[in-house]
Design a protein around this motif. Structure first.
Motif, mmCIF file in Angstrom:
data_model
loop_
_atom_site.group_PDB
_atom_site.id
_atom_site.type_symbol
_atom_site.label_atom_id
_atom_site.label_comp_id
_atom_site.label_asym_id
_atom_site.label_seq_id
_atom_site.Cartn_x
_atom_site.Cartn_y
_atom_site.Cartn_z
ATOM 1 N N THR A 108 -18.311 -40.210 7.659
ATOM 2 C CA THR A 108 -19.739 -40.502 7.955
ATOM 3 C C THR A 108 -20.475 -41.287 6.973
ATOM 4 O OG1 THR A 108 -20.218 -38.352 6.404
ATOM 5 C CG2 THR A 108 -19.247 -37.915 8.627
ATOM 6 N N LEU A 109 -21.553 -41.705 7.912
ATOM 7 C CA LEU A 109 -22.537 -42.452 6.986
ATOM 8 C C LEU A 109 -24.120 -41.657 7.115
ATOM 9 C CD1 LEU A 109 -22.686 -45.425 5.824
ATOM 10 C CD2 LEU A 109 -23.614 -46.151 8.228
ATOM 11 N N PRO A 110 -24.307 -40.964 6.296
ATOM 12 C CA PRO A 110 -25.450 -40.057 6.251
ATOM 13 C C PRO A 110 -26.786 -40.841 5.976
ATOM 14 C CG PRO A 110 -24.396 -39.692 4.128
ATOM 15 C CD PRO A 110 -23.416 -40.600 5.027
ATOM 16 N N LEU A 111 -27.879 -40.718 6.701
ATOM 17 C CA LEU A 111 -29.224 -41.100 6.228
ATOM 18 C C LEU A 111 -30.016 -40.034 6.094
ATOM 19 C CD1 LEU A 111 -30.966 -43.535 6.089
ATOM 20 C CD2 LEU A 111 -31.637 -43.254 8.367
ATOM 21 N N TYR A 112 -30.881 -39.761 4.965
ATOM 22 C CA TYR A 112 -31.225 -38.355 4.638
ATOM 23 C C TYR A 112 -32.588 -38.574 3.752
ATOM 24 C CZ TYR A 112 -28.787 -39.105 0.056
ATOM 25 O OH TYR A 112 -28.447 -39.609 -0.818
ATOM 26 N N GLY A 113 -33.478 -37.726 3.693
ATOM 27 C CA GLY A 113 -34.566 -37.375 2.718
ATOM 28 C C GLY A 113 -34.148 -36.777 1.561
ATOM 29 N N MET A 114 -34.863 -36.956 0.412
ATOM 30 C CA MET A 114 -34.617 -36.575 -0.951
ATOM 31 C C MET A 114 -35.713 -35.792 -1.584
ATOM 32 S SD MET A 114 -34.638 -36.945 -4.279
ATOM 33 C CE MET A 114 -34.760 -38.442 -4.765
ATOM 34 N N ALA A 115 -35.972 -34.671 -2.368
ATOM 35 C CA ALA A 115 -36.723 -34.099 -2.904
ATOM 36 C C ALA A 115 -36.141 -33.468 -4.050
ATOM 37 C CB ALA A 115 -37.552 -33.176 -2.217
ATOM 38 N N SER A 116 -36.706 -33.886 -5.369
ATOM 39 C CA SER A 116 -35.991 -33.150 -6.607
ATOM 40 C C SER A 116 -37.251 -32.704 -7.444
ATOM 41 C CB SER A 116 -35.066 -34.241 -7.181
ATOM 42 O OG SER A 116 -34.832 -33.860 -8.501
ATOM 43 N N MET A 132 -32.723 -31.433 -3.248
ATOM 44 C CA MET A 132 -32.355 -31.170 -1.605
ATOM 45 C C MET A 132 -32.273 -32.375 -0.929
ATOM 46 S SD MET A 132 -31.729 -28.677 0.254
ATOM 47 C CE MET A 132 -31.316 -28.268 2.084
ATOM 48 N N ASN A 133 -31.208 -32.365 -0.115
ATOM 49 C CA ASN A 133 -30.916 -33.773 0.538
ATOM 50 C C ASN A 133 -30.699 -33.206 2.025
ATOM 51 O OD1 ASN A 133 -30.945 -35.295 -1.709
ATOM 52 N ND2 ASN A 133 -28.761 -35.009 -1.977
ATOM 53 N N TYR A 134 -31.392 -33.857 2.921
ATOM 54 C CA TYR A 134 -31.650 -33.402 4.346
ATOM 55 C C TYR A 134 -31.621 -34.414 5.310
ATOM 56 C CZ TYR A 134 -32.008 -30.642 8.731
ATOM 57 O OH TYR A 134 -31.930 -30.262 10.213
ATOM 58 N N GLY A 135 -30.668 -34.447 6.362
ATOM 59 C CA GLY A 135 -30.713 -35.704 7.131
ATOM 60 C C GLY A 135 -29.716 -35.793 8.338
ATOM 61 N N TRP A 136 -29.295 -36.877 8.701
ATOM 62 C CA TRP A 136 -28.461 -36.749 9.859
ATOM 63 C C TRP A 136 -27.227 -38.188 9.753
ATOM 64 C CZ3 TRP A 136 -26.898 -41.153 12.979
ATOM 65 C CH2 TRP A 136 -26.241 -40.832 14.169
ATOM 66 N N ALA A 137 -25.944 -37.963 10.053
ATOM 67 C CA ALA A 137 -24.964 -38.755 9.751
ATOM 68 C C ALA A 137 -24.053 -39.199 11.059
ATOM 69 C CB ALA A 137 -23.912 -38.102 8.893
ATOM 70 N N ASN A 165 -27.530 -30.555 1.864
ATOM 71 C CA ASN A 165 -26.929 -31.140 0.920
ATOM 72 C C ASN A 165 -27.795 -30.415 -0.512
ATOM 73 O OD1 ASN A 165 -25.910 -34.049 -1.059
ATOM 74 N ND2 ASN A 165 -25.079 -31.976 -1.318
ATOM 75 N N PRO A 166 -27.761 -29.260 -0.751
ATOM 76 C CA PRO A 166 -28.641 -28.698 -2.122
ATOM 77 C C PRO A 166 -27.623 -29.325 -3.468
ATOM 78 C CG PRO A 166 -27.385 -26.811 -0.957
ATOM 79 C CD PRO A 166 -27.279 -28.169 -0.015
#
Length: 231
Positions: A108-116, A132-137, A165-166
């Motif tokens: 998979t090739l995930p593209l996501y937003g990240m907040a830390s 926390m990482n959340y996105g689409w792959a 992805n926490p």
């Protein structure tokens, strides 16, 4: 006696006059040199703002541990990702990431937003953080002889799915260089269509008709990563 008084009186008047003049000059000097409060520099305010919002960049690499068919044992596969973003204040980080994950028969090739957020410490010090990482792959199939050419078959397709992805980690700071050790959980969903051939009049005969089955597959993995970054 009177002669002496007449002689000393002008001297006394001259001394008093000189003292008065110097006293007035001292007072005027003290007023002239009284410090005046300077207005705050706009440049310093801009510098403070620039320090509160700073560019960050990091690369994470490590392993995904888990299994889809656990009777065959655990799978250890490869994962790499990079994030670019900004720090906001002393504790918040946010950005956009892209990566590559391997799941044995899937990649998979995930593209996501990240907040830390830093739980203990802050951006210029060592810190314990949650992320926390959340996105689409986007996904594709590998290592299967029968379905390896699915992309050329008009009756089959593979769709990507959401990625969650926490993570929790510890970040070590050395000036602007950051080194992190991270553990997390990664969920990846994949939907694909699988062709099947059958003869409706004779199930045991040669395959003559095509059917398409839509299958959703969820991957759940433990994630162990190391990260190197700037700021």
């Amino acid at each position: 006696m009177i002669t002496r008084l007449v002689f000393l009186l002008p001297l006394l008047i001259l001394t008093i006059s000189v003292s008065t003049v110097f006293s007035q000059q001292y007072d005027s000097d003290s007023v002239y040199y009284t410090p005046v409060a300077k207005p705050k520099s706009k440049l310093k305010e801009k510098e403070k703002l620039s320090r509160s919002i700073e560019y960050i960049f990091n690369i994470q690499t490590g392993a995904l541990v888990g299994c889809n068919d656990c009777d065959k044992g655990k799978e250890f596969t490869f994962s790499v990702t990079t994030v670019q973003g900004v720090t906001i204040g002393k504790k918040l980080r946010t950005g956009i990431g892209i990566g590559f994950d391997s799941y044995q028969n899937w990649q998979t090739l995930p593209l996501y937003g990240m907040a830390s957020w830093d739980l203990i410490g802050y951006k210029t010090k060592n810190a314990l953080f949650v992320q926390m990482n959340y996105g689409w792959a986007h996904s594709w199939f590998v290592r299967d002889g029968f379905y390896s050419n699915y992309s050329s078959d008009p009756f089959t397709s593979v769709e990507g799915g959401r990625m969650i992805n926490p993570q929790i980690g510890y970040r070590i700071s050395y000036y602007d260089l950051k080194l992190s050790i991270i553990a997390g959980y990664k969920f990846q969903r994949i939907t694909y269509k699988k062709p099947g051939y059958y003869n409706p009049n004779c199930p045991t005969c040669d395959f003559t008709q095509l059917s398409v089955n839509e299958i959703t597959q969820d991957m759940n993995r433990v994630q162990l990563m190391m990260s190197v970054g700037w700021k």
